[in-house]
Design a protein around this motif. Structure first.
Motif, PDB file in Angstrom:
ATOM      1  N   PRO A  92      -1.526  -4.762  -9.078  1.00 21.55           N
ATOM      2  CA  PRO A  92      -0.355  -4.966  -9.983  1.00 21.55           C
ATOM      3  C   PRO A  92      -0.242  -3.979 -11.536  1.00 21.55           C
ATOM      4  CG  PRO A  92      -1.192  -6.943  -9.157  1.00 21.55           C
ATOM      5  CD  PRO A  92      -2.145  -5.934  -8.760  1.00 21.55           C
ATOM      6  N   LYS A  93       0.836  -3.698 -11.697  1.00 21.48           N
ATOM      7  CA  LYS A  93       1.194  -3.059 -12.976  1.00 21.48           C
ATOM      8  C   LYS A  93       0.527  -1.500 -12.856  1.00 21.48           C
ATOM      9  CE  LYS A  93       1.538  -7.142 -15.810  1.00 21.48           C
ATOM     10  NZ  LYS A  93       1.228  -7.642 -17.375  1.00 21.48           N
ATOM     11  N   TYR A 137       1.482   5.545  -7.945  1.00 23.85           N
ATOM     12  CA  TYR A 137       1.332   5.082  -9.169  1.00 23.85           C
ATOM     13  C   TYR A 137       2.578   4.659  -9.859  1.00 23.85           C
ATOM     14  CZ  TYR A 137      -3.714   5.767  -9.655  1.00 23.85           C
ATOM     15  OH  TYR A 137      -4.958   5.981  -9.428  1.00 23.85           O
ATOM     16  N   PHE A 138       2.818   3.677 -10.696  1.00 27.13           N
ATOM     17  CA  PHE A 138       4.233   3.453 -11.140  1.00 27.13           C
ATOM     18  C   PHE A 138       4.223   4.668 -12.400  1.00 27.13           C
ATOM     19  CE2 PHE A 138       3.436  -1.023  -9.586  1.00 27.13           C
ATOM     20  CZ  PHE A 138       4.529  -1.184  -9.049  1.00 27.13           C
ATOM     21  N   GLN A 155       9.205   3.911  -9.007  1.00 24.38           N
ATOM     22  CA  GLN A 155       9.244   3.355  -7.705  1.00 24.38           C
ATOM     23  C   GLN A 155      10.657   3.369  -7.210  1.00 24.38           C
ATOM     24  OE1 GLN A 155       8.838  -1.239  -7.042  1.00 24.38           O
ATOM     25  NE2 GLN A 155       7.415  -0.664  -5.511  1.00 24.38           N
ATOM     26  N   HIS A 179       5.190  -3.134  -1.592  1.00 26.60           N
ATOM     27  CA  HIS A 179       4.531  -4.287  -2.267  1.00 26.60           C
ATOM     28  C   HIS A 179       3.588  -3.599  -3.329  1.00 26.60           C
ATOM     29  CE1 HIS A 179       2.050  -3.464   1.197  1.00 26.60           C
ATOM     30  NE2 HIS A 179       0.909  -3.665   0.215  1.00 26.60           N
ATOM     31  N   ASP A 180       3.273  -4.400  -4.323  1.00 25.05           N
ATOM     32  CA  ASP A 180       2.339  -3.884  -4.943  1.00 25.05           C
ATOM     33  C   ASP A 180       0.858  -3.872  -4.429  1.00 25.05           C
ATOM     34  OD1 ASP A 180       4.204  -3.948  -7.296  1.00 25.05           O
ATOM     35  OD2 ASP A 180       3.193  -5.371  -8.495  1.00 25.05           O
ATOM     36  N   GLN A 237      -0.156   0.291  -9.218  1.00 24.42           N
ATOM     37  CA  GLN A 237      -0.133   1.059  -7.703  1.00 24.42           C
ATOM     38  C   GLN A 237       0.816   0.092  -7.017  1.00 24.42           C
ATOM     39  OE1 GLN A 237      -4.013   2.368  -6.797  1.00 24.42           O
ATOM     40  NE2 GLN A 237      -2.910   4.257  -6.667  1.00 24.42           N
ATOM     41  N   TYR A 238       1.603   0.756  -6.078  1.00 24.84           N
ATOM     42  CA  TYR A 238       2.302   0.170  -5.103  1.00 24.84           C
ATOM     43  C   TYR A 238       2.393   1.042  -3.762  1.00 24.84           C
ATOM     44  CZ  TYR A 238       6.003   3.661  -6.154  1.00 24.84           C
ATOM     45  OH  TYR A 238       6.509   4.898  -6.461  1.00 24.84           O
TER      46      TYR A 238
END
Length: 227
Positions: free
Chosen positions: A216-217, A171-172, A194, A212-213, A219-220
């Motif tokens: 979006p917003k 997670y971000f 990240q 890469h995501d 997890q990556y």
């Protein structure tokens, strides 16, 4: 005096290098009741739609007959996907440091009739993976739970073949990144965002291959090879 200062600073480095860093993230894992609550969330059927497990497997680029490990497997969410990716001739290691999680993962494997999965009870410093064996190691929603990331990364590196990949899904560390009533939960719960995670992993014997995501917003995916 300078000698004393150098010793003091060296001592601080040793403490910081070996100190537990995920105590807050791991609070709910310390009791059976806490782990039972977490297990229910990990086994939530809606997780398949939210977390895109097939996209995660695609990022790992696994081949039939390969060997792969799921570090911090929990209740075994990813094991069927990994098992299918490497096929009957491949091998999957499901690792966790909690026996009650492993018991649930074993039941999932039994009910799913997966014949290529082996379970490992690791520690917070060593996942006990076989050395120089694995094409891939997956760390899904687990990196921020590592109390001793340097030690864990060293053991993971030792388990990979020369062209093996470490795939971290995280997670971000940003407001709203994790589903929770508190929009700042991810900021408090996740240790590194990240860029800092990538730097820490690269500082411990890996090189970044791609990122890469995944959501979006939220997890990556970061894919690493051995240096």
């Amino acid at each position: 005096m300078r000698h004393i200062v150098r010793l003091f600073l060296a001592g601080l480095f040793v403490i910081s290098a070996f100190a537990q860093v995920a105590s807050q993230a791991n609070d709910n894992y310390k009791t059976p009741a806490g782990r039972e609550s977490i297990a229910r969330a990990l086994g939530d059927p809606s997780r398949e739609d939210r977390q895109k497990p097939r996209d995660i497997v695609d990022a790992m680029d696994l081949k039939p007959g390969g060997s792969v490990a799921d570090v911090g497997t929990g209740v075994g969410f990813m094991l069927p996907y990994l098992s299918h990716a490497v096929g009957d001739s491949g091998h999957v290691y499901g690792e966790d440091i909690q026996n009650d999680f492993l018991d649930k993962a074993k039941l999932k494997v039994e009910l799913s009739r997966l014949n290529n999965v082996q379970f490992l009870l690791g520690t917070d410093r060593d996942p006990k993976l076989p050395a120089d064996t694995l094409e891939g190691v997956l760390v899904l929603d687990v990196y921020h739970h590592f109390d001793y990331p340097e030690a864990m990364l060293q053991h993971i590196r030792d388990s990979l073949l020369s062209d093996g990949k470490l795939v971290i899904v995280e997670y971000f560390k940003r407001p709203g990144a994790m589903q929770n009533s508190d929009p700042n939960f991810a900021v408090q719960h996740i240790r590194l965002d990240q860029d800092d995670l990538v730097k820490e992993v690269q500082d411990n014997g890996f090189r970044l291959l791609s990122k890469h995501d995944l959501v979006p917003k939220s997890q990556y995916v970061a894919v690493f090879g051995k240096k």
